[in-house]
Design a protein around this motif. Structure first.
Motif, PDB file in Angstrom:
ATOM      1  N   TYR A 111      -1.935  23.150  86.542  1.00  9.68           N
ATOM      2  CA  TYR A 111      -1.960  23.381  87.987  1.00  9.68           C
ATOM      3  C   TYR A 111      -3.241  24.061  88.474  1.00  9.68           C
ATOM      4  CZ  TYR A 111       2.892  22.015  89.108  1.00  9.68           C
ATOM      5  OH  TYR A 111       4.054  21.335  89.332  1.00  9.68           O
ATOM      6  N   PRO A 112      -3.724  25.140  87.825  1.00  6.02           N
ATOM      7  CA  PRO A 112      -4.942  25.778  88.338  1.00  6.02           C
ATOM      8  C   PRO A 112      -6.134  24.813  88.410  1.00  6.02           C
ATOM      9  CG  PRO A 112      -3.865  27.238  86.790  1.00  6.02           C
ATOM     10  CD  PRO A 112      -3.157  25.905  86.702  1.00  6.02           C
ATOM     11  N   LEU A 113      -6.297  23.987  87.405  1.00  2.26           N
ATOM     12  CA  LEU A 113      -7.395  23.014  87.403  1.00  2.26           C
ATOM     13  C   LEU A 113      -7.219  21.998  88.531  1.00  2.26           C
ATOM     14  CD1 LEU A 113      -9.877  21.603  86.198  1.00  2.26           C
ATOM     15  CD2 LEU A 113      -8.329  20.447  84.612  1.00  2.26           C
ATOM     16  N   LEU A 114      -6.013  21.490  88.694  1.00  9.79           N
ATOM     17  CA  LEU A 114      -5.752  20.484  89.724  1.00  9.79           C
ATOM     18  C   LEU A 114      -5.924  21.069  91.121  1.00  9.79           C
ATOM     19  CD1 LEU A 114      -2.694  18.753  88.050  1.00  9.79           C
ATOM     20  CD2 LEU A 114      -5.093  18.115  87.936  1.00  9.79           C
ATOM     21  N   GLN A 115      -5.546  22.323  91.305  1.00 11.04           N
ATOM     22  CA  GLN A 115      -5.747  22.981  92.590  1.00 11.04           C
ATOM     23  C   GLN A 115      -7.234  23.098  92.915  1.00 11.04           C
ATOM     24  OE1 GLN A 115      -3.537  26.456  91.453  1.00 11.04           O
ATOM     25  NE2 GLN A 115      -1.756  25.893  92.705  1.00 11.04           N
ATOM     26  N   GLN A 116      -8.033  23.463  91.932  1.00 14.46           N
ATOM     27  CA  GLN A 116      -9.481  23.586  92.156  1.00 14.46           C
ATOM     28  C   GLN A 116     -10.118  22.230  92.450  1.00 14.46           C
ATOM     29  OE1 GLN A 116     -11.037  25.737  88.776  1.00 14.46           O
ATOM     30  NE2 GLN A 116     -10.656  27.696  89.767  1.00 14.46           N
ATOM     31  N   LEU A 117      -9.704  21.205  91.718  1.00  8.92           N
ATOM     32  CA  LEU A 117     -10.253  19.867  91.969  1.00  8.92           C
ATOM     33  C   LEU A 117      -9.871  19.360  93.357  1.00  8.92           C
ATOM     34  CD1 LEU A 117      -9.664  18.240  88.468  1.00  8.92           C
ATOM     35  CD2 LEU A 117     -11.875  18.807  89.509  1.00  8.92           C
ATOM     36  N   ALA A 118      -8.642  19.630  93.774  1.00  6.93           N
ATOM     37  CA  ALA A 118      -8.208  19.234  95.119  1.00  6.93           C
ATOM     38  C   ALA A 118      -9.026  19.972  96.174  1.00  6.93           C
ATOM     39  CB  ALA A 118      -6.724  19.497  95.296  1.00  6.93           C
ATOM     40  N   ALA A 119      -9.328  21.243  95.926  1.00 10.21           N
ATOM     41  CA  ALA A 119     -10.142  22.016  96.864  1.00 10.21           C
ATOM     42  C   ALA A 119     -11.559  21.449  96.972  1.00 10.21           C
ATOM     43  CB  ALA A 119     -10.192  23.484  96.439  1.00 10.21           C
ATOM     44  N   LEU A 120     -12.007  20.743  95.942  1.00 10.61           N
ATOM     45  CA  LEU A 120     -13.324  20.100  95.957  1.00 10.61           C
ATOM     46  C   LEU A 120     -13.295  18.703  96.588  1.00 10.61           C
ATOM     47  CD1 LEU A 120     -14.588  21.114  92.396  1.00 10.61           C
ATOM     48  CD2 LEU A 120     -15.361  22.016  94.611  1.00 10.61           C
ATOM     49  N   GLY A 121     -12.100  18.225  96.975  1.00 12.18           N
ATOM     50  CA  GLY A 121     -12.001  16.953  97.673  1.00 12.18           C
ATOM     51  C   GLY A 121     -11.333  15.827  96.915  1.00 12.18           C
ATOM     52  N   TYR A 122     -10.857  16.086  95.723  1.00 17.13           N
ATOM     53  CA  TYR A 122     -10.192  15.052  94.929  1.00 17.13           C
ATOM     54  C   TYR A 122      -8.688  15.020  95.208  1.00 17.13           C
ATOM     55  CZ  TYR A 122     -14.491  15.034  92.193  1.00 17.13           C
ATOM     56  OH  TYR A 122     -15.793  14.936  91.811  1.00 17.13           O
ATOM     57  N   VAL A 123      -8.091  13.869  94.984  1.00 22.41           N
ATOM     58  CA  VAL A 123      -6.637  13.742  95.000  1.00 22.41           C
ATOM     59  C   VAL A 123      -6.216  13.792  93.531  1.00 22.41           C
ATOM     60  CG1 VAL A 123      -4.684  12.243  95.532  1.00 22.41           C
ATOM     61  CG2 VAL A 123      -6.656  12.332  97.084  1.00 22.41           C
ATOM     62  N   CYS A 124      -5.362  14.733  93.178  1.00 22.18           N
ATOM     63  CA  CYS A 124      -4.954  14.920  91.778  1.00 22.18           C
ATOM     64  C   CYS A 124      -3.469  14.649  91.625  1.00 22.18           C
ATOM     65  CB  CYS A 124      -5.271  16.338  91.322  1.00 22.18           C
ATOM     66  SG  CYS A 124      -7.015  16.742  91.434  1.00 22.18           S
ATOM     67  N   ILE A 125      -3.140  13.844  90.639  1.00 21.53           N
ATOM     68  CA  ILE A 125      -1.762  13.456  90.380  1.00 21.53           C
ATOM     69  C   ILE A 125      -1.443  13.806  88.937  1.00 21.53           C
ATOM     70  CG2 ILE A 125      -0.126  11.522  90.314  1.00 21.53           C
ATOM     71  CD1 ILE A 125      -2.310  10.111  92.203  1.00 21.53           C
ATOM     72  N   THR A 126      -0.342  14.494  88.720  1.00 23.30           N
ATOM     73  CA  THR A 126       0.078  14.825  87.362  1.00 23.30           C
ATOM     74  C   THR A 126       1.539  14.407  87.183  1.00 23.30           C
ATOM     75  OG1 THR A 126       0.256  16.562  85.684  1.00 23.30           O
ATOM     76  CG2 THR A 126       0.549  17.259  87.957  1.00 23.30           C
ATOM     77  N   PRO A 127       1.753  13.329  86.440  1.00 23.56           N
ATOM     78  CA  PRO A 127       3.130  12.845  86.230  1.00 23.56           C
ATOM     79  C   PRO A 127       3.764  13.457  84.985  1.00 23.56           C
ATOM     80  CG  PRO A 127       1.591  11.265  85.348  1.00 23.56           C
ATOM     81  CD  PRO A 127       0.774  12.385  85.930  1.00 23.56           C
ATOM     82  N   GLU A 128       5.079  13.537  85.013  1.00 25.45           N
ATOM     83  CA  GLU A 128       5.770  13.853  83.768  1.00 25.45           C
ATOM     84  C   GLU A 128       6.120  12.499  83.130  1.00 25.45           C
ATOM     85  OE1 GLU A 128       9.427  16.022  84.226  1.00 25.45           O
ATOM     86  OE2 GLU A 128      10.275  14.565  85.577  1.00 25.45           O
ATOM     87  N   TYR A 129       6.346  12.518  81.846  1.00 29.72           N
ATOM     88  CA  TYR A 129       6.694  11.294  81.138  1.00 29.72           C
ATOM     89  C   TYR A 129       7.689  11.640  80.040  1.00 29.72           C
ATOM     90  CZ  TYR A 129       3.013  13.156  78.104  1.00 29.72           C
ATOM     91  OH  TYR A 129       2.236  13.975  77.302  1.00 29.72           O
ATOM     92  N   ARG A 130       8.360  10.618  79.558  1.00 30.88           N
ATOM     93  CA  ARG A 130       9.320  10.848  78.482  1.00 30.88           C
ATOM     94  C   ARG A 130       8.556  11.127  77.203  1.00 30.88           C
ATOM     95  NH1 ARG A 130      13.174   6.122  77.877  1.00 30.88           N
ATOM     96  NH2 ARG A 130      11.231   5.004  77.980  1.00 30.88           N
ATOM     97  N   LEU A 131       8.828  12.255  76.609  1.00 28.46           N
ATOM     98  CA  LEU A 131       8.154  12.666  75.382  1.00 28.46           C
ATOM     99  C   LEU A 131       8.729  11.893  74.194  1.00 28.46           C
ATOM    100  CD1 LEU A 131       8.222  16.464  76.183  1.00 28.46           C
ATOM    101  CD2 LEU A 131       6.270  14.933  76.388  1.00 28.46           C
ATOM    102  N   SER A 132       8.030  11.937  73.073  1.00 30.55           N
ATOM    103  CA  SER A 132       8.459  11.168  71.906  1.00 30.55           C
ATOM    104  C   SER A 132       9.795  11.641  71.358  1.00 30.55           C
ATOM    105  CB  SER A 132       7.385  11.196  70.810  1.00 30.55           C
ATOM    106  OG  SER A 132       7.174  12.524  70.368  1.00 30.55           O
ATOM    107  N   THR A 133      10.219  12.851  71.688  1.00 28.00           N
ATOM    108  CA  THR A 133      11.548  13.290  71.242  1.00 28.00           C
ATOM    109  C   THR A 133      12.650  12.721  72.118  1.00 28.00           C
ATOM    110  OG1 THR A 133      11.371  15.297  72.586  1.00 28.00           O
ATOM    111  CG2 THR A 133      10.713  15.471  70.263  1.00 28.00           C
ATOM    112  N   GLU A 134      12.281  12.160  73.269  1.00 31.71           N
ATOM    113  CA  GLU A 134      13.241  11.606  74.196  1.00 31.71           C
ATOM    114  C   GLU A 134      13.335  10.073  74.102  1.00 31.71           C
ATOM    115  OE1 GLU A 134      13.306  13.365  78.339  1.00 31.71           O
ATOM    116  OE2 GLU A 134      11.264  13.791  77.689  1.00 31.71           O
ATOM    117  N   ALA A 135      12.219   9.437  73.839  1.00 30.64           N
ATOM    118  CA  ALA A 135      12.171   7.975  73.955  1.00 30.64           C
ATOM    119  C   ALA A 135      11.609   7.314  72.710  1.00 30.64           C
ATOM    120  CB  ALA A 135      11.318   7.580  75.146  1.00 30.64           C
TER     121      ALA A 135
END
Length: 135
Positions: A111-135
């Protein structure tokens, strides 16, 4: 007849070799890879190490837990960080996949990195995904 039998054996062997192991699938998300554990692991070698803090910039918007996929087990969500300022210029988007070797971790790790990048003008997306213990 021998040829048919040989083809049958070959196809069965190929199927067996391609089979994926399910030994590590527990159905439970592994949360062992996190900021606190990594911090404690590296603190002795790097005594001046600090954990990056979240900064709530007034010029960015944070939309969290947006459902982007639904599986039988659960909903998968993503978070988006982007500048509040409207513009007609297309912005660069960064899709940030968290670390953890596909086995552990979660989307909040950076989150801290994505917040800083967004403040610089980028659109930042961070998805969750099914981990190898789940899928």
């Amino acid at each position: 007849m021998k040829r048919c039998f040989a083809i049958f054996i070959f196809l069965n062997a190929c199927t067996f070799l391609k089979a994926q192991s399910t030994a590590g699938i527990t159905g439970v998300r592994d949360t062992s890879y996190n900021i606190s554990n990594e911090y404690n692991k590296h603190l002795k070698s790097y005594p001046n190490l600090e954990i990056a803090k979240e900064i709530y910039y007034q010029n960015i918007t944070e939309e969290k837990n947006i459902i982007y996929c639904v599986t039988k087990e659960r909903e998968l969500k993503l978070d988006v960080f982007y500048p509040k300022e409207k513009t007609k210029i297309k912005r660069t988007a960064i899709i940030f996949i968290h670390g953890g070797g596909w086995r552990s971790g979660n989307k909040v790790l950076h989150y801290p990195l994505l917040q800083q990048l967004a403040a610089l003008g980028y659109v930042c997306i961070t998805p969750e995904y099914r981990l190898s213990t789940e899928a």
